[in-house]
Scaffold this motif. Sequence first.
Motif, PDB file in Angstrom:
ATOM      1  N   PRO A 226      -7.557   4.027 -10.660  1.00  0.00           N
ATOM      2  CA  PRO A 226      -8.454   3.300 -11.578  1.00  0.00           C
ATOM      3  C   PRO A 226      -7.870   3.151 -12.986  1.00  0.00           C
ATOM      4  O   PRO A 226      -8.171   2.183 -13.671  1.00  0.00           O
TER       5      PRO A 226
ATOM      6  N   ARG B 299      -6.370  -0.871  -7.826  1.00  0.00           N
ATOM      7  CA  ARG B 299      -7.361  -0.295  -8.756  1.00  0.00           C
ATOM      8  C   ARG B 299      -8.280   0.700  -8.059  1.00  0.00           C
ATOM      9  O   ARG B 299      -8.732   1.655  -8.686  1.00  0.00           O
ATOM     10  N   ASP B 300      -8.532   0.476  -6.761  1.00  0.00           N
ATOM     11  CA  ASP B 300      -9.333   1.453  -6.014  1.00  0.00           C
ATOM     12  C   ASP B 300      -8.621   2.800  -5.981  1.00  0.00           C
ATOM     13  O   ASP B 300      -9.250   3.845  -6.073  1.00  0.00           O
ATOM     14  N   SER B 301      -7.285   2.750  -5.829  1.00  0.00           N
ATOM     15  CA  SER B 301      -6.516   3.993  -5.700  1.00  0.00           C
ATOM     16  C   SER B 301      -6.181   4.610  -7.050  1.00  0.00           C
ATOM     17  O   SER B 301      -6.115   5.823  -7.176  1.00  0.00           O
TER      18      SER B 301
ATOM     19  N   ARG C 188      -5.286 -11.009  -5.439  1.00  0.00           N
ATOM     20  CA  ARG C 188      -6.528 -10.325  -5.809  1.00  0.00           C
ATOM     21  C   ARG C 188      -6.731  -9.080  -4.945  1.00  0.00           C
ATOM     22  O   ARG C 188      -7.116  -8.033  -5.414  1.00  0.00           O
ATOM     23  N   GLU C 189      -6.441  -9.239  -3.649  1.00  0.00           N
ATOM     24  CA  GLU C 189      -6.618  -8.137  -2.703  1.00  0.00           C
ATOM     25  C   GLU C 189      -5.699  -6.960  -3.069  1.00  0.00           C
ATOM     26  O   GLU C 189      -6.099  -5.791  -3.020  1.00  0.00           O
ATOM     27  N   LYS C 190      -4.462  -7.269  -3.482  1.00  0.00           N
ATOM     28  CA  LYS C 190      -3.532  -6.187  -3.861  1.00  0.00           C
ATOM     29  C   LYS C 190      -4.011  -5.483  -5.130  1.00  0.00           C
ATOM     30  O   LYS C 190      -3.921  -4.272  -5.241  1.00  0.00           O
TER      31      LYS C 190
ATOM     32  N   ARG D 285       0.816  -1.214   0.000  1.00  0.00           N
ATOM     33  CA  ARG D 285       0.000   0.000   0.000  1.00  0.00           C
ATOM     34  C   ARG D 285       0.850   1.266   0.000  1.00  0.00           C
ATOM     35  O   ARG D 285       0.517   2.248  -0.664  1.00  0.00           O
TER      36      ARG D 285
ATOM     37  N   ARG E  78      -7.087  -5.213  -6.070  1.00  0.00           N
ATOM     38  CA  ARG E  78      -8.259  -4.415  -5.693  1.00  0.00           C
ATOM     39  C   ARG E  78      -7.821  -3.086  -5.063  1.00  0.00           C
ATOM     40  O   ARG E  78      -8.273  -2.005  -5.452  1.00  0.00           O
ATOM     41  N   MET E  79      -6.870  -3.175  -4.133  1.00  0.00           N
ATOM     42  CA  MET E  79      -6.349  -1.984  -3.454  1.00  0.00           C
ATOM     43  C   MET E  79      -5.750  -1.019  -4.491  1.00  0.00           C
ATOM     44  O   MET E  79      -5.991   0.181  -4.470  1.00  0.00           O
TER      45      MET E  79
ATOM     46  N   GLU F 251       0.532   4.432  -2.427  1.00  0.00           N
ATOM     47  CA  GLU F 251       0.318   5.810  -1.944  1.00  0.00           C
ATOM     48  C   GLU F 251       1.304   6.778  -2.594  1.00  0.00           C
ATOM     49  O   GLU F 251       0.940   7.887  -2.978  1.00  0.00           O
TER      50      GLU F 251
END
Length: 436
Positions: A290, A286-288, A279-281, A238, A283-284, A242
């Motif tokens: 797009p 693409r959320d940040s 998958r979780e990474k 993360r 998602r994190m 950032e």
Amino acid sequence: MIIMTYYMDVYGCQMNVHDSEIIAGILEADGFTNVDNPGSADVILLVSCAVREHAETRVLGRASQLGGLWQNRKQGEPLIVLCGCVAQEHGQDLLDRFQNLDLVVGPDCYRDLPLLIRNSTRQALVEFRKGDYTGIDPLRKRFPGAFVTIMRGCNNFCSYCIVPYVRGRERSRSGDSIIKEIRDLSEKGYREITLLGQNVNSYRELDTSFPELLDMASDAAGSAWIRFVTSHPRDFNRETVEVMVSKDNICNHLHLPVQSGSDGILQRMNRGYTIADYREKIRMLRDSIPEIVLTTDIITGFPGESLDDFQRTVSLLDEIRYDNAFLFKYSERTGTSAYDLADVIPEHVRLERLNYLQEFQRGITLEKSGELRNRILNVLVTGSAKKPDQQAARTRGNRMVILQGTDYEPGTFVDVRITRADGWTHFGEPVGVEDI
Ligand code: SAH
Ligand code: SF4
């Protein structure tokens, strides 16, 4: 100093491409000059790749072919030097097998090349050394793009991979020297700086972690873009995302090799993550971001890969919808732990699965590229393209864009409208030049 001429061929990854620029820097500081034709060179260098058998066979074929041109070599005919990962892997054995090879030099020993060549004693020098090539001025050949090595070697020992054996243990370069190099490159007009390492996210030097280095690199780069390869899904985090979000000049592209869509296979590959973690990474990320452009590497036919395992890989590609994927069929590498695994998958099955995935991914790549039609993107003009009336450029997402009939200086940023796409290659027309 006696002037000698050299010719060099390079195989394999970006690390090798940059190593060849370092070799050129070392040689030219010592009075060597480059020639385009092996026939007129005093020394021929081949920078080899060992990651798959095919790459290794190619470079050894080239060494034999070149050696064959000068069967009974006389004084004044070129020395043939094998550098890179195949050199490190086989060392002295290569001198025994190939009579026409004169020198075998591993990736940590390039500083010794001028002396070895001038002495021209037949030998293999393949020791691992702690240092890096800080202080050498690489002879860069990709303006306005530049590679900057931030670490060498790898500690991961993925069970299929020869890299830790031929590149040694991971060592990070000093942050100060990396930042200084980036600042110099930006001042010289380089506009796309790529941080290189086998696993950049595990970079650590004293107290500096990769996200901190990336943050400093972005400041030092000024208006130049920053990229980085390769990221490992276990270490990509993360904090890195950032920094990517907070800095305008860090490119919105991530190469995140997944290798397989099956947890069982990932475990046998010793990759250190599950598909749920991966998958979780994503998602994190693409959320940040797009607009992130995502690419990956996949291996088909790893030992024990059942049809069900393979189908999980197909499903993963379908789910993630990578913008592009680099697909390989498994290749046994002597000395790696997977070499001894049972349940070997027959060659034709590895190939069938590779072909299937290639076709499958091609559809996704085309679809995603097609979505860019009529979009306006900022691209960096990198130089001439294959056809004389075309120029090549890159998007921040690392897509290639062909411009028709333009005449920009390499290093110019231009806004273009994408008119059409053919896989990873796009065609665009300029809509304006950005002041830098
Ligand atoms: N350090 C990088 C690059 C490693 S080599 C990384 O971890 O991604 C580049 C790619 O080659 C790997 O991602 C993998 O997909 C492929 N590769 C490595 N060894 C291989 C082998 N023995 N057979 C087939 N593909 C291999
Ligand atoms: Fe090889 Fe794994 Fe290291 Fe990449 S991370 S170089 S695949 S051992």
